[in-house]
Design a protein around this motif. Structure first.
Motif, PDB file in Angstrom:
ATOM      1  N   SER A 167       0.830  -1.211   0.000  1.00 12.18           N
ATOM      2  CA  SER A 167       0.000   0.000   0.000  1.00 12.18           C
ATOM      3  C   SER A 167       0.860   1.255   0.000  1.00 12.18           C
ATOM      4  CB  SER A 167      -0.929   0.001   1.220  1.00 12.18           C
ATOM      5  OG  SER A 167      -1.764  -1.140   1.218  1.00 12.18           O
ATOM      6  N   CYS A 168       1.946   1.225   0.751  1.00 10.27           N
ATOM      7  CA  CYS A 168       2.862   2.376   0.788  1.00 10.27           C
ATOM      8  C   CYS A 168       3.525   2.591  -0.567  1.00 10.27           C
ATOM      9  CB  CYS A 168       3.914   2.171   1.870  1.00 10.27           C
ATOM     10  SG  CYS A 168       3.280   2.276   3.552  1.00 10.27           S
ATOM     11  N   VAL A 169       3.898   1.502  -1.251  1.00  8.14           N
ATOM     12  CA  VAL A 169       4.508   1.626  -2.580  1.00  8.14           C
ATOM     13  C   VAL A 169       3.535   2.292  -3.547  1.00  8.14           C
ATOM     14  CG1 VAL A 169       5.394   0.346  -4.565  1.00  8.14           C
ATOM     15  CG2 VAL A 169       6.075  -0.320  -2.259  1.00  8.14           C
ATOM     16  N   TYR A 170       2.286   1.831  -3.547  1.00  5.78           N
ATOM     17  CA  TYR A 170       1.289   2.426  -4.436  1.00  5.78           C
ATOM     18  C   TYR A 170       1.033   3.890  -4.071  1.00  5.78           C
ATOM     19  CZ  TYR A 170       0.315  -2.485  -5.516  1.00  5.78           C
ATOM     20  OH  TYR A 170       0.425  -3.794  -5.882  1.00  5.78           O
ATOM     21  N   ALA A 171       0.973   4.173  -2.766  1.00  8.02           N
ATOM     22  CA  ALA A 171       0.703   5.545  -2.322  1.00  8.02           C
ATOM     23  C   ALA A 171       1.834   6.489  -2.716  1.00  8.02           C
ATOM     24  CB  ALA A 171       0.497   5.570  -0.810  1.00  8.02           C
ATOM     25  N   ILE A 172       3.083   6.044  -2.550  1.00 10.11           N
ATOM     26  CA  ILE A 172       4.222   6.897  -2.909  1.00 10.11           C
ATOM     27  C   ILE A 172       4.256   7.144  -4.412  1.00 10.11           C
ATOM     28  CG2 ILE A 172       6.758   6.941  -3.021  1.00 10.11           C
ATOM     29  CD1 ILE A 172       6.723   5.482  -0.296  1.00 10.11           C
ATOM     30  N   THR A 173       3.941   6.122  -5.198  1.00  7.57           N
ATOM     31  CA  THR A 173       3.879   6.308  -6.649  1.00  7.57           C
ATOM     32  C   THR A 173       2.804   7.313  -7.025  1.00  7.57           C
ATOM     33  OG1 THR A 173       4.576   4.009  -6.960  1.00  7.57           O
ATOM     34  CG2 THR A 173       3.604   5.121  -8.861  1.00  7.57           C
ATOM     35  N   LEU A 174       1.654   7.220  -6.369  1.00  8.98           N
ATOM     36  CA  LEU A 174       0.572   8.179  -6.633  1.00  8.98           C
ATOM     37  C   LEU A 174       0.979   9.592  -6.251  1.00  8.98           C
ATOM     38  CD1 LEU A 174      -2.363   8.573  -7.541  1.00  8.98           C
ATOM     39  CD2 LEU A 174      -3.069   8.124  -5.177  1.00  8.98           C
ATOM     40  N   VAL A 175       1.645   9.727  -5.108  1.00  9.89           N
ATOM     41  CA  VAL A 175       2.133  11.050  -4.686  1.00  9.89           C
ATOM     42  C   VAL A 175       3.132  11.593  -5.700  1.00  9.89           C
ATOM     43  CG1 VAL A 175       3.492  12.254  -2.935  1.00  9.89           C
ATOM     44  CG2 VAL A 175       1.682  10.669  -2.234  1.00  9.89           C
TER      45      VAL A 175
END
Length: 538
Positions: A344-352
């Motif tokens: 989830s953190c990987v996806y969130a950082i990519t989105l950011v």
């Protein structure tokens, strides 16, 4: 514009010609050293021939472009570890409604993923999935492979991180991520739809296969293969990652071992109880008659106490085994939730990262910051992940920057542009059409990135003489046409070659996509999609 001195023109042209041959034909028989070494050879010759000084050669290397490339590669590697591409592969066959539906899905997923993860990465990841789906539906692979490659090129045109030439254009033209996206997005969306329609019309009979209903067994097998297969985008090769399935497998094996150990414990306990009872009876038989009463008392005591101890031991050991099982299950759940949180953190950082680019932050440093954040968040040695970065591509770009800059110093590109510029102004339709034809031809002869490096500044300067808005539009036209030009032939873009090679080397699924098969589709599709897109670029 006057040409440079004859010696510089001749030597610079020789160095550029060597670079071009090795870039387009990396396995040429007389010098099969590959693209990366070819670009370094061209750069070295530019300095040796004194077309460029060493300082000019270093100055030609565009560090922001290299930084953006590196950052996006690292982010893509972590997205791969987070199973992003596994989910994309599952989407291809999830509740499909036949070959035409599959083709549409392949086009849409390929286009969208290419816009954010580069066209090369999407093609590397999805090619074998497409071959497996073609086998499942009893279809010839070439329509689906053409859909994958062509849609990847079209989709990658929408963003600065979709392909390398867009990186160059966005940074040299100082166009923000959001402005770039809004300028080309309408053309990209219409282009994908037109490409889908063209594919369906051209291959209607092939896609109208009698086997439109999937074989359930085959579907299960293909889905398992899709789930279990992973790729390394940076390496263009297969690899196996430690994912949640492996954790499940390990847990199952652990449970089996644990259960078997419990069975053995119970068996051992029962065996020991039987042996003890046998020892008691043998002791009774060996006793003398004079001490029968006392021995009977002792016997009664043993028969009462020993079995109760055995029961206690069995209960204690079973409780301990149950506690161990609960502890291991708890540990597994902790690992599972940590894995979910990490993904989830990987996806969130990519989105950011994408949002930061959209609001206008520096794209190169945004990508690098996202990459370093993911490395720190991983909280372990980053070596294995960073080893997957395609450093050969970064070196290729360094050599290409130097070689193209040296060729510019010969003034040959400027001389040719001066002759063509009056007919290529984008303030009228005929000028835009001529410019597009020139870009199409050069992109297929010299590759799209060198074409952008050679023409970009001159096309923008010509458009700036008309208006500031036309200058930005000229960069977007260059991005659109040079990218769609990749669909013209099999050699038009690296994405096409990746699909061809991945399909040919796929284990048990090998298929050769020929030059003529691609050209029959690519020629009309490229001309139609390019022409329609030019009317929509703002």
């Amino acid at each position: 514009m006057a040409l440079a001195p004859t010696s510089k023109v001749v030597l610079g042209s020789i160095a550029f010609a060597i670079f071009w041959v090795l870039a387009v034909f990396p396995a040429v028989p007389f010098l099969p050293i590959g693209r990366t070494a070819g670009s370094l050879l061209g750069a070295m010759l530019m300095v040796i021939f004194k077309v460029l000084s060493p300082d000019q050669a270093y100055g030609a290397i565009d560090l922001p472009i290299l930084g953006l490339l590196f950052g996006t590669m690292v982010v893509t590697i972590f997205l791969e570890r987070a199973n992003m591409f596994k989910y994309l592969g599952k989407l291809l066959s999830w509740k499909s409604r036949g070959p035409k539906d599959l083709l549409c899905r392949i086009c849409l997923i390929s286009a969208i993923s290419s816009a954010f993860f580069t066209n090369d990465t999407s093609c590397i990841v999805l090619t074998e999935f497409v071959l497996k789906i073609a086998r499942q539906h009893n279809l010839p692979p070439y329509p689906l492979l053409l859909a994958l490659a062509s849609s990847a090129n079209i989709g990658s045109s929408a963003t600065p991180i979709g392909n390398p030439q867009n990186l160059v254009i966005a940074i040299q033209g100082k166009i923000s991520f959001g402005r770039f996206l809004m300028g080309i997005l309408p053309a990209m969306l219409v282009g994908v739809v037109v490409n889908i329609v063209f594919l369906i019309v051209m291959y209607w009979k092939v896609l109208s296969s009698p086997k439109d209903e999937e074989d359930p067994i085959s579907e299960v097998l293909v889905e398992e293969e899709v789930i279990s297969h992973q790729f390394s985008p940076a390496r263009m090769s297969h690899f196996t990652t430690l994912n949640s399935q492996e954790c499940n497998g390990n847990l199952e094996v652990g449970n089996i071992v644990q259960n078997s150990s419990q069975v053995h414990v119970v068996k051992d306990q029962s065996i020991s109880s039987v042996s003890e009872v046998q020892m008691i009876h043998s002791g009774i038989k060996d006793c003398t008659p004079n001490s029968n009463a006392s021995k009977e008392g002792i016997n009664d005591t043993k028969e009462e106490t020993i079995p109760s101890k055995n029961v206690a031991v069995v209960v204690d050991k079973s409780i301990g085994a149950h506690a161990m099982h609960s502890s291991e299950e708890k540990d597994y759940m902790n690992i599972k939730w940590k894995r979910v949180l990490w993904k989830s953190c990987v996806y969130a950082i990519t989105l950011v990262m994408l949002i930061a680019m959209l609001i206008g932050l520096n794209m190169a440093w945004t990508a690098i910051a996202a990459a370093i954040t993911l490395v720190v968040l991983d909280f372990k040695d980053a070596g294995p992940s960073l080893d997957k970065v395609s450093y050969s591509l970064l070196i290729f770009f360094c050599g290409m920057f130097i070689t193209v800059e040296g060729f510019k110093k010969t003034e040959i590109p400027g001389f040719m542009w001066d002759a063509m510029e009056p007919y290529s102004r984008i303030d009228h339709a005929s000028g835009t059409a001529i410019l597009a034809i020139v870009i199409l031809i050069l992109s297929n002869l010299a590759s799209n990135v060198p074409t952008v490096l050679l023409l970009g500044a001159r096309v923008a300067a010509s458009a700036a003489a008309i208006s500031k808005g036309d200058e930005e539009k000229s960069w977007l036209i260059l991005a659109w046409v040079s990218t769609i030009a990749g669909n013209f032939s099999l050699l038009g873009s690296a994405a096409n070659l990746i699909v061809c090679e991945q399909a040919r080397r796929a284990p048990n699924l090998g298929y050769t996509l020929t030059f003529w098969t691609h050209l029959k589709f690519g020629l009309p599709s490229t001309l139609i999609v390019t022409a329609i897109g030019l009317t929509l670029i703002k």
